[in-house]
Design an enzyme around this catalytic site. Structure first.
Site, PDB file in Angstrom:
ATOM      1  N   LYS A  66      75.093 -10.165  17.518  1.00 25.16           N
ATOM      2  CA  LYS A  66      75.975  -9.321  18.322  1.00 25.16           C
ATOM      3  C   LYS A  66      75.834  -7.865  17.886  1.00 25.16           C
ATOM      4  O   LYS A  66      75.606  -7.586  16.695  1.00 25.16           O
ATOM      5  CB  LYS A  66      77.412  -9.823  18.125  1.00 25.16           C
ATOM      6  CG  LYS A  66      78.456  -9.194  19.023  1.00 25.16           C
ATOM      7  CD  LYS A  66      79.806  -9.898  18.844  1.00 25.16           C
ATOM      8  CE  LYS A  66      80.914  -9.280  19.677  1.00 25.16           C
ATOM      9  NZ  LYS A  66      82.182 -10.031  19.563  1.00 25.16           N
ATOM     10  N   SER A 141      84.342 -11.461  23.856  1.00 24.67           N
ATOM     11  CA  SER A 141      83.422 -10.359  23.908  1.00 24.67           C
ATOM     12  C   SER A 141      81.992 -10.693  23.481  1.00 24.67           C
ATOM     13  O   SER A 141      81.079  -9.935  23.798  1.00 24.67           O
ATOM     14  CB  SER A 141      83.943  -9.229  23.025  1.00 24.67           C
ATOM     15  OG  SER A 141      84.010  -9.645  21.670  1.00 24.67           O
ATOM     16  N   SER A 165      86.778 -14.327  20.907  1.00 27.53           N
ATOM     17  CA  SER A 165      85.490 -13.794  21.358  1.00 27.53           C
ATOM     18  C   SER A 165      84.255 -14.613  21.039  1.00 27.53           C
ATOM     19  O   SER A 165      83.180 -14.304  21.549  1.00 27.53           O
ATOM     20  CB  SER A 165      85.295 -12.397  20.788  1.00 27.53           C
ATOM     21  OG  SER A 165      85.926 -11.467  21.618  1.00 27.53           O
TER      22      SER A 165
HETATM   23  N1  GLN Z   1      89.556 -10.970  24.551  1.00 24.21           N
HETATM   24  C1  GLN Z   1      90.313 -10.606  23.410  1.00 24.21           C
HETATM   25  C2  GLN Z   1      90.521  -9.119  23.407  1.00 24.21           C
HETATM   26  O1  GLN Z   1      90.167  -8.531  24.350  1.00 24.21           O
HETATM   27  C3  GLN Z   1      89.635 -11.062  22.163  1.00 24.21           C
HETATM   28  C4  GLN Z   1      88.474 -10.235  21.833  1.00 24.21           C
HETATM   29  C5  GLN Z   1      87.840 -10.641  20.550  1.00 24.21           C
HETATM   30  O2  GLN Z   1      88.052 -11.727  20.040  1.00 24.21           O
HETATM   31  N2  GLN Z   1      87.081  -9.711  20.017  1.00 24.21           N
HETATM   32  O3  GLN Z   1      91.041  -8.559  22.498  1.00 24.21           O
END
Ligand code: GLN
Length: 477
Positions: A66, A141, A165
């Protein structure tokens, strides 16, 4: 032989048998990326240098990372304009561990900007597409990581999980994703989103690969003061097809409004599979989980606003050129850099977090968010006195269409309703494929366990996987 289609385990076995070479495997993956990534757009860039294959890495399994993990000498941007051009002076601990184990880094995978999002659409590079349906999002994400593994563009990948994410994109793309216990994997060299919630973890084609990658990345690190100094077991030993007598808790609150009927059905059928294998399914109660999303969006944005304060045009990445700055004072430069460098969602999070922390509002928001967090953790502690794992859907729906939720942050935030409690409580949680919708999109099953009991998660999900075939299905690209 289609080397790119293999799991990491299968590839490793082939390499050890001498039937193929690390270089051949790496080239097969690169060739496949060239063929399908113009459609999927999982990668934002390939490694600037090809690995040189020598005696040390003759069993190198390629891996994708990532875009928030630091690799020495490589660009790292968190998919944000504000960090474009930034090159990391050092390796993240997980990257060093991958390199030491002989792993070959393929390249960097797309994500929501600074990991803010559930769809991979807030990236400054544009969206990644779901390999099962290119009109749909891959989740987020870590959407690039999940799409790449699902599309055979990487045998496995690393992502990060602050509120879901790793697990939510794994569910949307039909693969396995694990968020380890807070403290199990060092975050040194992970660009921070919310430091009390972030964890790095594997996205893999099956549960066996998940255990193998956990063996590589886990462990104490003096450079991350939140990493915990407890022994790392051999996670592959947990891969046993046996759940007899284990207790599985189903939260009363799991079947919320907004849960798609097909997701619910797939989860219920999974419970039957585990029952048939000898597990006992019982209801548990997590009465404070309805507050999890609200508490998370206070705590996570508060921490994000403070972590992102360092991106001011002075030390990293973008600096707004003096000509464009209104008055050209230091403050103008900060302002111009941050307004041009951050995307809309990042700005929304910074404003929310700054507000929640501001004097006069701190008690009303941040403090109450933290109290709710404690209650949610206590609910889980209580439930685990009575069961070995807790099962829920990973996400309330299957993958949605690109653009569908982008202008509606609240509905986007609700896609993490099942994944957030594990981050708030610091416990491990995994998503495994458990079916498909009638539109052919994958469904994910989430399993949670007590802190540092990743072995329990692997054991139950391995048993489930041995008794189902969902993980063997591949998208047609
Ligand atoms: N979708 C969640 C957010 O927008 C989690 C994102 C994540 O785990 N980085 O914060």
């Amino acid at each position: 032989m289609s080397l790119h289609r293999l799991t990491a385990r299968a590839l490793l076995d082939l390499l050890k048998s001498g039937k193929t070479s690390a270089k051949e495997a790496y080239n097969a993956v690169i060739a496949h990326i060239k063929a399908v990534d113009p459609k999927v757009k999982a990668y934002v860039r390939l490694s600037s240098q090809k690995p040189d294959f020598n005696a040390k890495n003759q069993f190198a399994v390629p891996i994708g990372l990532k875009d928030n993990l630091c690799v020495k000498g490589e660009e790292v941007t968190c998919a944000s304009r504000i960090l474009k051009g930034l090159r990391s002076p050092y390796d993240a601990t997980v990257v060093a561990k991958i390199k030491n184990s002989g792993g070959a880094i393929i390249g960097v995978l797309n994500m929501d900007e600074f990991a803010f999002g559930s769809s991979c659409e807030t990236s400054c590079y544009g969206p990644t597409f779901n390999p099962w349906d290119l009109q749909c999002v891959p989740g987020g994400s870590s959407g690039g990581s999940a799409a790449a593994v699902a599309a055979d563009e990487a045998p496995w990948a690393l992502g990060s999980d602050t509120g879901g994410s790793i697990r939510q994109p794994a569910a949307f793309c039909g693969i396995v994703g694990l968020k380890p216990t807070y403290g199990r994997v060092s975050r040194y060299g992970l660009i921070a989103f919310a430091s009390s919630l972030d964890q790095i973890g594997p996205l893999t084609k099956d549960v066996t690969d998940c255990a193998l990658l956990m063996n590589i990345i886990s462990g104490y690190d003096e450079r991350d003061s939140t990493s915990v100094n407890t022994p790392v077991p051999d996670y592959t030993k947990a891969l046993v097809n046996d759940v007899r007598g284990l207790k599985i808790g189903i939260p009363k609150q799991a079947f919320v409004q907004g849960l798609a009927p097909q997701v619910r059905q797939a989860v219920e059928e999974s419970l039957n599979v585990l029952r048939k294998s000898g597990a006992v399914v019982k209801e548990v109660s997590l009465p404070h989980t309805p507050y999890a999303v609200a508490a998370y969006y206070i705590v996570a944005t508060a921490e994000a606003s403070s972590n992102l304060a360092r991106f001011d045009g002075v030390r990293y990445g973008l600096r707004a050129t003096p000509g464009a700055v209104r008055k050209n004072t230091l403050v103008d430069m900060y302002e111009e850099t941050r307004s041009r460098g951050f995307g809309d969602e990042a700005k929304r999070r910074i404003m929310l977090g700054t507000y929640a922390l501001s004097s006069g509002y701190y008690d009303a928001y941040y403090l109450r968010g933290q109290k709710a967090r404690t209650l949610i953790k206590q609910d889980l502690d209580e439930a685990f006195k009575d069961c070995d794992v807790i099962i829920t859907p990973t996400a309330p729906t299957v993958a949605f269409k690109v653009g569908e939720k982008l202008s509606d942050p609240l509905s986007m935030y609700l896609s993490d309703i099942y994944t957030i409690p594990a981050n708030l409580a610091g416990i491990p949680a995994i998503s495994v494929p458990c079916g498909f919708s009638d539109t052919g999109l994958p469904i994910g099953l989430q399993l949670m366990a007590k802190a540092f009991d990743e072995e329990m998660l692997l054991r139950v999900s391995y048993t489930y996987e041995q008794n189902t075939e969902w993980h063997l299905k591949k998208p047609r690209l």
